[in-house]
Each structure stands twice: as C-alpha cells, then as structure tokens.
Design an enzyme around this catalytic site. Structure first.
Site, PDB file in Angstrom:
ATOM      1  N   GLY A 199      -6.889   3.420   4.631  1.00 34.21           N
ATOM      2  CA  GLY A 199      -7.410   2.235   3.934  1.00 34.21           C
ATOM      3  C   GLY A 199      -8.790   1.841   4.425  1.00 34.21           C
ATOM      4  O   GLY A 199      -9.659   2.681   4.691  1.00 34.21           O
ATOM      5  N   ASP A 239      -9.711   0.628   7.223  1.00 33.17           N
ATOM      6  CA  ASP A 239      -9.953   1.096   8.598  1.00 33.17           C
ATOM      7  C   ASP A 239     -10.582   2.503   8.577  1.00 33.17           C
ATOM      8  O   ASP A 239     -11.604   2.754   9.238  1.00 33.17           O
ATOM      9  CB  ASP A 239      -8.585   1.118   9.316  1.00 33.17           C
ATOM     10  CG  ASP A 239      -8.682   1.217  10.824  1.00 33.17           C
ATOM     11  OD1 ASP A 239      -9.796   1.180  11.355  1.00 33.17           O
ATOM     12  OD2 ASP A 239      -7.617   1.330  11.462  1.00 33.17           O
ATOM     13  N   ASP A 243     -17.089  -2.293  -1.720  1.00 30.17           N
ATOM     14  CA  ASP A 243     -16.685  -1.539  -0.537  1.00 30.17           C
ATOM     15  C   ASP A 243     -17.288  -2.266   0.670  1.00 30.17           C
ATOM     16  O   ASP A 243     -18.519  -2.423   0.753  1.00 30.17           O
ATOM     17  CB  ASP A 243     -17.263  -0.118  -0.665  1.00 30.17           C
ATOM     18  CG  ASP A 243     -16.899   0.767   0.521  1.00 30.17           C
ATOM     19  OD1 ASP A 243     -16.611   0.243   1.616  1.00 30.17           O
ATOM     20  OD2 ASP A 243     -16.940   1.991   0.343  1.00 30.17           O
TER      21      ASP A 243
HETATM   22  P1  ADP Z   1      -3.525  -3.326   5.829  1.00 25.05           P
HETATM   23  O1  ADP Z   1      -2.897  -2.235   6.665  1.00 25.05           O
HETATM   24  O2  ADP Z   1      -3.988  -4.507   6.672  1.00 25.05           O
HETATM   25  O3  ADP Z   1      -2.690  -3.719   4.673  1.00 25.05           O
HETATM   26  P2  ADP Z   1      -5.286  -1.673   4.144  1.00 25.05           P
HETATM   27  O4  ADP Z   1      -6.550  -1.008   4.536  1.00 25.05           O
HETATM   28  O5  ADP Z   1      -4.130  -0.807   3.750  1.00 25.05           O
HETATM   29  O6  ADP Z   1      -4.916  -2.670   5.339  1.00 25.05           O
HETATM   30  O7  ADP Z   1      -5.562  -2.659   2.942  1.00 25.05           O
HETATM   31  C1  ADP Z   1      -6.233  -3.891   3.057  1.00 25.05           C
HETATM   32  C2  ADP Z   1      -7.086  -4.115   1.820  1.00 25.05           C
HETATM   33  O8  ADP Z   1      -8.307  -3.387   1.956  1.00 25.05           O
HETATM   34  C3  ADP Z   1      -6.451  -3.636   0.516  1.00 25.05           C
HETATM   35  O9  ADP Z   1      -6.677  -4.624  -0.480  1.00 25.05           O
HETATM   36  C4  ADP Z   1      -7.243  -2.370   0.194  1.00 25.05           C
HETATM   37  O10 ADP Z   1      -7.304  -2.136  -1.204  1.00 25.05           O
HETATM   38  C5  ADP Z   1      -8.597  -2.759   0.732  1.00 25.05           C
HETATM   39  N1  ADP Z   1      -9.582  -1.687   0.984  1.00 25.05           N
HETATM   40  C6  ADP Z   1      -9.402  -0.359   1.194  1.00 25.05           C
HETATM   41  N2  ADP Z   1     -10.586   0.249   1.404  1.00 25.05           N
HETATM   42  C7  ADP Z   1     -11.547  -0.715   1.340  1.00 25.05           C
HETATM   43  C8  ADP Z   1     -12.973  -0.739   1.455  1.00 25.05           C
HETATM   44  N3  ADP Z   1     -13.676   0.377   1.693  1.00 25.05           N
HETATM   45  N4  ADP Z   1     -13.612  -1.932   1.320  1.00 25.05           N
HETATM   46  C9  ADP Z   1     -12.924  -3.069   1.086  1.00 25.05           C
HETATM   47  N5  ADP Z   1     -11.588  -3.128   0.963  1.00 25.05           N
HETATM   48  C10 ADP Z   1     -10.909  -1.950   1.083  1.00 25.05           C
END
Ligand code: ADP
Length: 173
Positions: A32, A34, A10
C-alpha cells in the site's frame, strides 16, 4: 486559520514539508502507501527506519524524506480493525495526534496524511475520515505554526467521503 483540504492523488508526489506513512509496527516497509513511500524515497529510508526499533500502534516516529519531495516522513502505525472492540478508534485518533505533535516539533508548515488504516487494515472509511478530520481540526488549535493539512485520497470514492466530512465540519481552505 489553517487550511484543511482533501485531494485525490499519490502522497509520494506531495510537495509539503512532511508526509505521513501508514506503516506497520516493524517500520520495515510493507504494501500500500508504505510500499509506495519506500520505493520513491529509496533504500536510505529503510536504512534509517531499521535503526528505530519499530513503533507501537498509535505512536509515530519521524525520518528524513530522502528522494521524496517532502523533507520528512512521519511513520505512524494505524490499528487493524477488529469490529471496534479493541480501542481501534482511540488508537487511530492517537495516530493523528502523535503525527501532528512530531510535525510541530520539526517546524512543519504543511503536512499530508493518507487515509490511515482504511486499506489492508480494514478500518471503515466513513468512521476513519470523521476521526481524521475531527482530530486534526481540534489539534491544530495548539499548533498555529502548521498552516496546511492535506488528506491525500487514493481513490475518487475515498475523496468523496473526505470532502463530505470536511463540508459537514465546515472546514476548508
Ligand atoms: P493500512 O495498512 O493502514 O490500511 P494501506 O496502505 O493498506 O494502509 O491503505 C491506506 C490508504 O492508503 C488506502 O486508502 C489506500 O488506498 C491508500 N494508498 C495506497 N497507496 C497510496 C499512495 N501512493 N498515496 C496515497 N494513498 C495511498
């Protein structure tokens, strides 16, 4: 030689100088990674983001990290995948380039990236991971102060892809 590695985890727990947020153009939070970053950083992050006037795709803006272990959050806006017809690859490359440039300006030594655009924005992860690793590897040559880059993969499957690309490019720690 800088260290470039991929781990599963994470990104909000990473003890680095800066973490990168895969934000949207409003910079006002989302789902996600963000959402996870804003939850952990606390409401002061949203307050600072709301002064920034948004961010175009491919660009990046920096804020403090507030309750995160990281001192800075570099917010970059990845492209939404439209089948590769809308310069998505160039825009994604710019996300990594602009994030590293801001990191260098802030004196960052260690930085963590999520897999930008490969979640809700549907950018194919194999292609995205090659752009991520290739761009970082190339750009680090001009930023000798950046010693460590961590690609934080949320799933084991994503980690497998990033590890394979790192091995193929013969980069590791
Ligand atoms: P985007 O809109 O740019 O596609 P997302 O947040 O939907 O962004 O996804 C980008 C990546 O971040 C995905 O691989 C998702 O699984 C991952 N992700 C989601 N939460 C976390 C986290 N807490 N730490 C790291 N990666 C994460």
């Amino acid at each position: 030689m800088p260290c470039i590695e991929a781990i599963q985890g994470d990104i909000t727990n990473q003890e680095v100088d800066a973490i990168v947020n895969a934000a949207n153009t409003t910079l006002l939070g989302g789902g996600g990674v963000d959402g996870a970053i804003h939850r952990k950083a606390g409401s002061e992050l949203l307050a600072e983001c709301s002064t920034l006037g948004g961010c175009p795709t491919g660009q990046a803006k920096v804020t403090r990290g507030y309750n995160l272990p990281a001192k800075y959050v570099i917010h970059t806006v990845g492209p939404v995948w439209h089948g590769g017809t809308k310069n998505e690859e160039s825009r994604l490359r710019e996300c990594y380039e602009n994030s590293l440039r801001l990191a260098d300006e802030k004196g960052v030594k260690a930085i963590a990236f999520p897999s930008i655009s490969t979640g809700v924005y549907r950018f194919p992860i194999e292609k995205a991971s090659r752009i991520a690793v290739g761009t970082v590897r190339e750009r680090l040559k001009q930023y000798p102060q950046i010693e460590k880059v961590v690609f934080v993969c949320f799933s084991e499957a994503d980690l497998g892809i990033y590890r394979k690309v790192l091995e193929e490019s013969r980069v590791n720690c």
